[in-house]
Structures are given as structure tokens and as C-alpha cells.
Design a protein around this motif. Structure first.
Motif, mmCIF file in Angstrom:
data_model
loop_
_atom_site.group_PDB
_atom_site.id
_atom_site.type_symbol
_atom_site.label_atom_id
_atom_site.label_comp_id
_atom_site.label_asym_id
_atom_site.label_seq_id
_atom_site.Cartn_x
_atom_site.Cartn_y
_atom_site.Cartn_z
ATOM 1 N N LYS A 1 17.166 -13.997 -15.062
ATOM 2 C CA LYS A 1 15.871 -13.460 -14.636
ATOM 3 C C LYS A 1 15.264 -14.324 -13.539
ATOM 4 O O LYS A 1 14.679 -13.808 -12.572
ATOM 5 C CB LYS A 1 14.928 -13.380 -15.843
ATOM 6 C CG LYS A 1 15.283 -12.294 -16.846
ATOM 7 C CD LYS A 1 14.304 -12.303 -18.002
ATOM 8 C CE LYS A 1 14.625 -11.200 -18.994
ATOM 9 N NZ LYS A 1 14.162 -9.906 -18.602
ATOM 10 N N SER A 2 15.402 -15.644 -13.688
ATOM 11 C CA SER A 2 14.881 -16.554 -12.666
ATOM 12 C C SER A 2 15.583 -16.334 -11.334
ATOM 13 O O SER A 2 14.943 -16.323 -10.274
ATOM 14 C CB SER A 2 15.062 -17.998 -13.140
ATOM 15 O OG SER A 2 14.701 -18.907 -12.128
ATOM 16 N N ARG B 1 25.889 -10.526 -17.222
ATOM 17 C CA ARG B 1 25.418 -9.504 -18.169
ATOM 18 C C ARG B 1 26.523 -9.097 -19.138
ATOM 19 O O ARG B 1 26.270 -8.867 -20.328
ATOM 20 C CB ARG B 1 24.909 -8.278 -17.406
ATOM 21 C CG ARG B 1 23.585 -8.508 -16.691
ATOM 22 C CD ARG B 1 23.007 -7.203 -16.148
ATOM 23 N NE ARG B 1 21.707 -7.422 -15.547
ATOM 24 C CZ ARG B 1 21.504 -7.642 -14.251
ATOM 25 N NH1 ARG B 1 22.543 -7.659 -13.425
ATOM 26 N NH2 ARG B 1 20.301 -7.840 -13.792
ATOM 27 N N ASP C 1 17.003 -13.572 -10.339
ATOM 28 C CA ASP C 1 16.561 -12.278 -9.817
ATOM 29 C C ASP C 1 15.227 -12.416 -9.091
ATOM 30 O O ASP C 1 15.034 -11.874 -7.993
ATOM 31 C CB ASP C 1 16.424 -11.259 -10.951
ATOM 32 C CG ASP C 1 17.769 -10.753 -11.432
ATOM 33 O OD1 ASP C 1 18.752 -10.894 -10.671
ATOM 34 O OD2 ASP C 1 17.837 -10.228 -12.553
ATOM 35 N N ARG C 2 14.278 -13.139 -9.728
ATOM 36 C CA ARG C 2 12.961 -13.317 -9.092
ATOM 37 C C ARG C 2 13.085 -14.096 -7.783
ATOM 38 O O ARG C 2 12.428 -13.764 -6.782
ATOM 39 C CB ARG C 2 12.022 -14.058 -10.053
ATOM 40 C CG ARG C 2 11.547 -13.217 -11.233
ATOM 41 C CD ARG C 2 10.375 -13.883 -11.938
ATOM 42 N NE ARG C 2 10.752 -15.160 -12.510
ATOM 43 C CZ ARG C 2 11.188 -15.316 -13.757
ATOM 44 N NH1 ARG C 2 11.306 -14.255 -14.548
ATOM 45 N NH2 ARG C 2 11.500 -16.514 -14.208
ATOM 46 N N ASP D 1 25.834 -11.366 -11.304
ATOM 47 C CA ASP D 1 24.948 -10.807 -12.320
ATOM 48 C C ASP D 1 25.711 -9.908 -13.286
ATOM 49 O O ASP D 1 25.475 -9.942 -14.503
ATOM 50 C CB ASP D 1 23.828 -10.000 -11.653
ATOM 51 C CG ASP D 1 22.754 -10.905 -11.066
ATOM 52 O OD1 ASP D 1 22.798 -12.117 -11.338
ATOM 53 O OD2 ASP D 1 21.888 -10.399 -10.339
#
Length: 378
Positions: free
Chosen positions: A245-246, A288, A248-249, A284
């Protein structure tokens, strides 16, 4: 553990009788056929996993660990097929359930399946650690997770886990038992005496009567083989998700910055930092897929760990409670070992492409224009 017999009995009744025994008697009628179906499909799926993941174009540290994992899972299921066929179905012969040879197989099965399932567990942990290093310390990934270190990690799993499971050799033994005409014995699945046996010798695998040794084995099983790996994988799964998530941001911020800037140097830095859209997307997808693999592992292993911990705390529950749900525990482990192929196919385009190319070499399928495959980065 030395609880008074009356106290142990009341605890057993409170927790597992008669519901557990009723459930076991009903479920055992179908367990063998369900387990056989899962083992046959899972053996085929893991064979395909090995064939695909060991291809030259799939060479990577991650895929090497996945190949070792598929080998362990395959051996677990191949071992379970004759066990389920003979013990839980009407397909296998029931005439030799009391023979010395069958008792030896049960003894072998108990240790062999536990050993390779433990190998599978620790390879899953290795996979999670390798993936965490890859996304947390990408600059050190090539050094720490290179081919040599990966081979050492796989070799250690296959060498150390049998030693870790060595105590199971001492908790069971083969004994000669007798069945009298007027005695109606009820034993667990490793102590079955055929109802058609006349007075005479029969053989069964019996648990040790040494309560201290039995308690120690349960602690090893529940804590070191089950609970600790589940805790470690839970922590690593959370860290992987947070890091993903980090990332991605961070990419989104860099993307917005690259859209509004006219500075060519900033654009170049964005491409370098993010690894490019294609590389980041592949990373990613890999992460995942591995998080999904870890989640599947926890779903199948955590209930066994908690049940094993309960048994370690109260060993007298083993004969009643554990055996009442032992087949369900086996089935959960088999499901976890069998569905990886579906997971890889659904989440990895590279796996699907390589599988399709391999299938076209074996089956008479039409051959479209070949695709350029890029090895999965670890």
C-alpha cells in the motif's frame, strides 16, 4: 499431565462427547472419497506446478521456492492416497487392516506426512521472507536472495525439518494386540482391529503411555511446527500488505508529479524510482499472489495450531477430541496443498503463458504466435 480419571472424564464429556463422536461417525463415511478426489486432483496440479515452475524461462528465486513447495505438497498427497483408499473407503481391501505390514505403513505414514508437511510450512515462511526482502530492501535483494542462498534455504528446509519431526518416532510404537470373541474393542484410526478378526494376533500403532513425553510432543507439534509459523506468517503478511500500500501511494504521488512537471529530469527520476509501470505492476501481482498464498496457508493451518495447543495444554483431550476431528484437520491440510495451481493460474499471467506453451507441446492444440516471456523477478 496427571489429572484424576474422573476429572478428565468430566472435561471430555463437557467438550467432545457425544457431539464429536457423532460427527466423526458421520463424516468418516465420506472423508475417504473427498480426500481421494482432492489428492488425485492436487497431485496432478502440483505435478503441473513443478513442470511449469522449473522451466528455464521461469527461473527465479521465488519460483525455485515454489517448486520445492510443490514437491513437498505432492509427496504429502501421494502418501495419503493409499492411506485413505485402504482405511476410509470400500475400494481398498479391508483384509489386511490388522497385519504387521499395514501397521508399519501407518507408522511410516504418520511420520512421513508430518515431515513433508512441515517442510511445506517452512518453505512458505522462506517464501514470505524472500518477498519481504524484495520489496523492503530492493537494493539488497540480488545479494540476499540470490540463487545460491535460495538453494541453501530450500536444502535446509529439507534437511532440518526431518530432525525437527524426529520426536514423532518415539511417541508411537507397533504393538501386537489380541481380540477375544466376546470383547468389542473401539480404537482410533491408527489402532483399528478388524471386526472380522477371530481370536488371534493383530497389530496396531499405539500412542505412548508416557504422559510427559506425550505432552512434550504436543508442545513441539502445536508451538514449533504450527503456531510459531502461523504467527510469523501473519506478521509478514501484514508487513507485505502495508508495504504494498505504501508503494502504491508513493507511485501515485510520483505519477501526479510527473504529469504536472515539465522537467525531464523529474520524469527520469520517476521512472527510476517506480521501476516503470510494467515492472511495478509485475512486482505488485507477484506480491498479491504470495499474500493470497499466505492467507490460504493461515486459513488451513491456524485451526490445527490452536487445536494442537489445546491438546498440549490438556493431553487427556487427545483421545476424545483430537480423534473426533482428526480427519477434518487432514482434509484442511490437503486442500491447502492442492489449490496452489488455481492460485497461480488466476494471479500470474506468466504462469498461464508458460503453462499454455508447455501444454501445446504435450497436447495437439493450435499454436498461435509465441509470446515473449520475462522471468518472474524475486
Amino acid at each position: 499431565m496427571s489429572s484424576p480419571e474422573g476429572e478428565a472424564s468430566s472435561v471430555d464429556v463437557a467438550y467432545c462427547v457425544p457431539g464429536g463422536q457423532v460427527f466423526q461417525s458421520v463424516y468418516m463415511q465420506i472423508h475417504g472419497y473427498i480426500a481421494l478426489l482432492i489428492c488425485l486432483l492436487g497431485s496432478a496440479a502440483n505435478s503441473v506446478n513443478i513442470a511449469v515452475l522449473s522451466r528455464k524461462e521461469m527461473a527465479s528465486s521465488t519460483n525455485s521456492i515454489l517448486t520445492g513447495l510443490a514437491v513437498a505438497d505432492l509427496l504429502v498427497m501421494l502418501d495419503y492416497i493409499p492411506f485413505a483408499l485402504h482405511l476410509y473407503t470400500n475400494i481398498g481391501s479391508q483384509q489386511n487392516n490388522n497385519s504387521y505390514g499395514w501397521a508399519v505403513f501407518i507408522y511410516f505414514h504418520s511420520i512421513f506426512s508430518q515431515t513433508f508437511h512441515t517442510i511445506s510450512i517452512w518453505l512458505t515462511i522462506t517464501l514470505a521472507v524472500w518477498r519481504f526482502i524484495a520489496i523492503k530492501f530492493p537494493q539488497k535483494n540480488r545479494t540476499l536472495c540470490n540463487k545460491r542462498n535460495t538453494s541453501i534455504a530450500i536444502g535446509l528446509a529439507y534437511a532440518v525439518c526431518p530432525i525437527l519431526c524426529l520426536p514423532f518416532f518415539f511417541v508411537m510404537n507397533i504393538q501386537e494386540v489380541y481380540r477375544n470373541k466376546n470383547v468389542n474393542e473401539t480404537l482410533n484410526d491408527t489402532q483399528i482391529v478388524n471386526a472380522s478378526t477371530k481370536k488371534g494376533p493383530a497389530y496396531a500403532v499405539m500412542m505412548t503411555k508416557n504422559e510427559d513425553l506425550l505432552t512434550a510432543i504436543f508442545w513441539i507439534y502445536s508451538v514449533f511446527i504450527k503456531l510459531i509459523p502461523c504467527v510469523v506468517l501473519s506478521i509478514l503478511s501484514v508487513l507485505l500488505i502495508l508495504k504494498m500500500k505504501s508503494s502504491d501511494r508513493r507511485r501515485q504521488k510520483l505519477l501526479k508529479k510527473s504529469v504536472i512537471t515539465t522537467n525531464e529530469g523529474d520524469k527520469t527520476r520517476f521512472n527510476d524510482d517506480s521501476g516503470g509501470k510494467r515492472g511495478a505492476g509485475r512486482t505488485d501481482r507477484t506480491t498479491r499472489m504470495l499474500v493470497a498464498l499466505l492467507g490460504l496457508f493461515l486459513a488451513t493451518e491456524l485451526p490445527q495450531a490452536l487445536f494442537g495447543l489445546l491438546t498440549a495444554i490438556a493431553p487427556h483431550l487427545f483421545q476424545i477430541c483430537y480423534y473426533a476431528f482428526g480427519e477434518v484437520m487432514d482434509l484442511m491440510a490437503l486442500v491447502g496443498s492442492a489449490v496452489n495451481f488455481v492460485l497461480y493460474c488466476s494471479m500470474s499471467k506468466q504462469f498461464r503463458s508458460t503453462f499454455t506453451r508447455l501444454a501445446r507441446k504435450v497436447l495437439p492444440l493450435p499454436r498461435p504466435t509465441g509470446e515473449q516471456l520475462v522471468p518472474l523477478k524475486s
